[in-house]
Scaffold this motif. Structure first.
Motif, PDB file in Angstrom:
ATOM      1  N   UNK A   1     -11.537  12.110 -33.686  1.00 35.88           N
ATOM      2  CA  UNK A   1     -10.658  12.352 -32.268  1.00 35.88           C
ATOM      3  C   UNK A   1      -9.906  13.435 -32.280  1.00 35.88           C
ATOM      4  N   UNK A   2      -9.770  14.302 -31.100  1.00 36.37           N
ATOM      5  CA  UNK A   2      -8.857  15.226 -31.149  1.00 36.37           C
ATOM      6  C   UNK A   2      -7.504  14.853 -31.221  1.00 36.37           C
ATOM      7  N   UNK A   3      -6.638  15.751 -31.863  1.00 34.18           N
ATOM      8  CA  UNK A   3      -5.201  15.317 -31.988  1.00 34.18           C
ATOM      9  C   UNK A   3      -4.503  14.798 -30.453  1.00 34.18           C
ATOM     10  N   UNK A   4      -3.438  14.103 -30.718  1.00 34.94           N
ATOM     11  CA  UNK A   4      -2.861  13.746 -29.622  1.00 34.94           C
ATOM     12  C   UNK A   4      -2.256  14.917 -28.857  1.00 34.94           C
ATOM     13  N   UNK A   5      -1.744  15.793 -29.705  1.00 35.33           N
ATOM     14  CA  UNK A   5      -1.025  17.073 -29.223  1.00 35.33           C
ATOM     15  C   UNK A   5      -1.199  18.192 -30.037  1.00 35.33           C
ATOM     16  N   UNK A   6      -1.800  19.117 -29.918  1.00 35.99           N
ATOM     17  CA  UNK A   6      -1.773  20.314 -30.805  1.00 35.99           C
ATOM     18  C   UNK A   6      -1.224  21.601 -30.152  1.00 35.99           C
ATOM     19  N   UNK A   7      -0.114  22.076 -30.762  1.00 31.82           N
ATOM     20  CA  UNK A   7       0.387  23.634 -30.276  1.00 31.82           C
ATOM     21  C   UNK A   7      -0.192  24.410 -31.268  1.00 31.82           C
ATOM     22  N   UNK A   8      -1.076  25.285 -30.827  1.00 34.45           N
ATOM     23  CA  UNK A   8      -1.633  26.259 -31.902  1.00 34.45           C
ATOM     24  C   UNK A   8      -1.244  27.740 -31.653  1.00 34.45           C
ATOM     25  N   UNK A   9      -0.577  28.200 -32.501  1.00 35.59           N
ATOM     26  CA  UNK A   9      -0.360  29.786 -32.589  1.00 35.59           C
ATOM     27  C   UNK A   9       0.556  30.035 -31.135  1.00 35.59           C
ATOM     28  N   UNK A  10       1.334  29.167 -30.709  1.00 30.81           N
ATOM     29  CA  UNK A  10       1.807  29.520 -29.547  1.00 30.81           C
ATOM     30  C   UNK A  10       2.981  30.193 -29.350  1.00 30.81           C
ATOM     31  N   UNK A  11       3.291  31.485 -28.556  1.00 34.17           N
ATOM     32  CA  UNK A  11       4.056  32.306 -28.394  1.00 34.17           C
ATOM     33  C   UNK A  11       4.460  32.465 -27.144  1.00 34.17           C
ATOM     34  N   UNK A  12       5.927  32.259 -26.706  1.00 31.91           N
ATOM     35  CA  UNK A  12       6.468  32.805 -25.503  1.00 31.91           C
ATOM     36  C   UNK A  12       7.494  33.950 -25.686  1.00 31.91           C
ATOM     37  N   UNK A  13       7.446  35.134 -25.015  1.00 35.51           N
ATOM     38  CA  UNK A  13       8.466  36.184 -25.236  1.00 35.51           C
ATOM     39  C   UNK A  13       9.053  36.582 -23.717  1.00 35.51           C
ATOM     40  N   UNK A  14      10.227  36.641 -23.908  1.00 33.67           N
ATOM     41  CA  UNK A  14      10.961  37.063 -22.617  1.00 33.67           C
ATOM     42  C   UNK A  14      11.467  38.467 -22.743  1.00 33.67           C
ATOM     43  N   UNK A  15      11.214  39.323 -21.721  1.00 34.56           N
ATOM     44  CA  UNK A  15      11.558  40.719 -22.180  1.00 34.56           C
ATOM     45  C   UNK A  15      12.576  40.833 -20.748  1.00 34.56           C
ATOM     46  N   UNK A  16      13.497  41.964 -20.804  1.00 31.98           N
ATOM     47  CA  UNK A  16      14.400  42.438 -19.791  1.00 31.98           C
ATOM     48  C   UNK A  16      14.297  43.958 -19.538  1.00 31.98           C
ATOM     49  N   UNK A  17      14.283  44.304 -18.285  1.00 31.47           N
ATOM     50  CA  UNK A  17      14.056  45.759 -17.985  1.00 31.47           C
ATOM     51  C   UNK A  17      12.943  46.108 -17.765  1.00 31.47           C
ATOM     52  N   UNK A  18      12.777  46.996 -16.354  1.00 31.05           N
ATOM     53  CA  UNK A  18      11.513  47.495 -15.962  1.00 31.05           C
ATOM     54  C   UNK A  18      10.908  48.581 -16.616  1.00 31.05           C
ATOM     55  N   UNK A  19      11.628  49.623 -16.596  1.00 28.74           N
ATOM     56  CA  UNK A  19      11.150  51.070 -17.237  1.00 28.74           C
ATOM     57  C   UNK A  19      11.154  50.896 -18.732  1.00 28.74           C
ATOM     58  N   UNK A  20      11.954  50.278 -19.369  1.00 32.41           N
ATOM     59  CA  UNK A  20      12.069  50.115 -20.743  1.00 32.41           C
ATOM     60  C   UNK A  20      12.350  48.832 -21.166  1.00 32.41           C
ATOM     61  N   UNK A  21      11.424  47.802 -21.109  1.00 25.84           N
ATOM     62  CA  UNK A  21      11.783  46.333 -21.659  1.00 25.84           C
ATOM     63  C   UNK A  21      12.026  46.207 -22.922  1.00 25.84           C
ATOM     64  N   UNK A  22      12.910  45.361 -22.921  1.00 25.85           N
ATOM     65  CA  UNK A  22      13.249  45.012 -24.345  1.00 25.85           C
ATOM     66  C   UNK A  22      13.205  43.553 -24.609  1.00 25.85           C
ATOM     67  N   UNK A  23      12.808  43.150 -25.800  1.00 28.59           N
ATOM     68  CA  UNK A  23      12.613  41.697 -25.961  1.00 28.59           C
ATOM     69  C   UNK A  23      13.829  40.973 -26.224  1.00 28.59           C
ATOM     70  N   UNK A  24      14.236  39.837 -25.226  1.00 30.92           N
ATOM     71  CA  UNK A  24      15.349  39.147 -25.312  1.00 30.92           C
ATOM     72  C   UNK A  24      15.272  37.765 -25.846  1.00 30.92           C
ATOM     73  N   UNK A  25      13.974  37.226 -26.045  1.00 32.27           N
ATOM     74  CA  UNK A  25      13.997  35.868 -26.759  1.00 32.27           C
ATOM     75  C   UNK A  25      12.220  35.693 -27.131  1.00 32.27           C
TER      76      UNK A  25
END
Length: 207
Positions: free
Chosen positions: A1-25
Motif C-alpha cells: 500500500x502507498x504511504x499515508x503521506x509522502x513528502x518527497x524532495x520537497x522545496x519551497x523557495x521565496x525570493x524578493x526583488x524583480x531585477x535582482x531577486x534574492x532568496x529570502x527563505x
C-alpha cells in the motif's frame, strides 16, 4: 500500500526583488509516514511549519518535489477536492481556499470522500481542561478511523509537553526551513535544536 503521506524532495523557495531577486527563505522536507498516526510538530516562529502545512494540503505550490496522500499527488488533484485528501485547520478553524491556474476539469479526482490527513495549526491548548479533553478525544477518534493527524504546537507551559508526550506517536521538528522527522518523544527531547527551543520548559520539567 502507498504511504499515508509522502513528502518527497520537497522545496519551497521565496525570493524578493524583480531585477535582482534574492532568496529570502527556503523550506526543504523529505519524509514519509506509512500508516495512520498522531504526529506532533514543533519549531520556532518563522521556521516554516505553516508553509509545510500549506504544501501538504496543496494550497501552496512547491518550487520542486511532490506531496502524495495514499499515492495521489495533491498538487494534481482538483482544487475543490484537495480537502478530501488533506485539510488544514487554522487557529480560527477556518479552512484555506485553493487556487490553481489549471482548470479543475483537467485535473485528477481526489478518490476520497473524507480527509485522510488532518493538520491542526496550534490547537488551543490554553483553554479550559474540559475542552482539552474533548480535543484529545477527537484526535484519537480520527486516528482510530484510519486518519493521519498533525498537531502543530508552540508549547509555553509544561503541561503542553505532557500532552504532546501522551498523545503523539512521532514528531517533526522544523527549524530555519529544515524539517527533521523524529521517531518518539524521548528522541525529540534529546534533539539538540529542540532542547534549545524548549530550554526553559525543559528546565522546569527537570526541576
Amino acid at each position: 500500500m502507498e504511504p499515508m503521506l509522502q513528502v518527497k524532495s520537497l522545496t519551497k523557495v521565496y525570493r524578493r526583488g524583480l531585477l535582482n531577486p534574492r532568496e529570502t527563505f527556503r523550506l526543504e522536507a523529505d519524509f514519509a509516514i506509512e500508516e495512520p498516526a498522531i504526529v506532533g510538530m514543533m519549531g520556532p516562529n518563522g521556521s516554516g511549519k505553516t508553509t509545510l502545512f500549506e504544501l501538504i494540503t496543496g494550497s501552496n505550490s512547491p518550487t520542486s518535489g511532490s506531496v502524495t496522500v495514499r499515492g495521489r499527488d495533491i498538487h494534481r488533484v482538483r482544487t475543490d477536492e484537495r480537502d478530501r485528501l488533506a485539510i488544514h485547520y487554522h487557529q480560527s478553524y477556518q479552512v484555506r481556499s485553493f487556487r490553481s491556474l489549471k482548470p479543475n476539469a483537467l485535473m485528477e479526482r481526489a478518490g476520497s470522500d473524507y480527509p485522510l490527513v488532518h493538520l491542526f495549526d496550534e490547537p488551543q491548548f490554553n483553554t479550559q481542561d474540559g475542552y482539552i479533553g474533548f480535543m484529545l478525544d477527537f484526535f484519537r477518534k480520527l486516528r482510530r478511523e484510519g486518519r493521519l493527524v498533525f498537531l502543530c504546537v508552540h508549547p509555553n507551559e509544561r503541561f503542553h509537553l505532557e500532552i504532546m508526550k501522551e498523545i503523539c506517536e512521532r514528531f517533526v521538528f522544523v527549524q530555519r526551513g529544515s524539517v527533521t522527522p523524529i521517531a518518539d518523544y524521548d528522541s525529540l527531547i534529546a534533539h539538540e535544536p529542540c532542547r534549545a527551543y524548549l530550554a526553559d520548559l525543559l528546565t522546569e520539567r527537570a526541576a
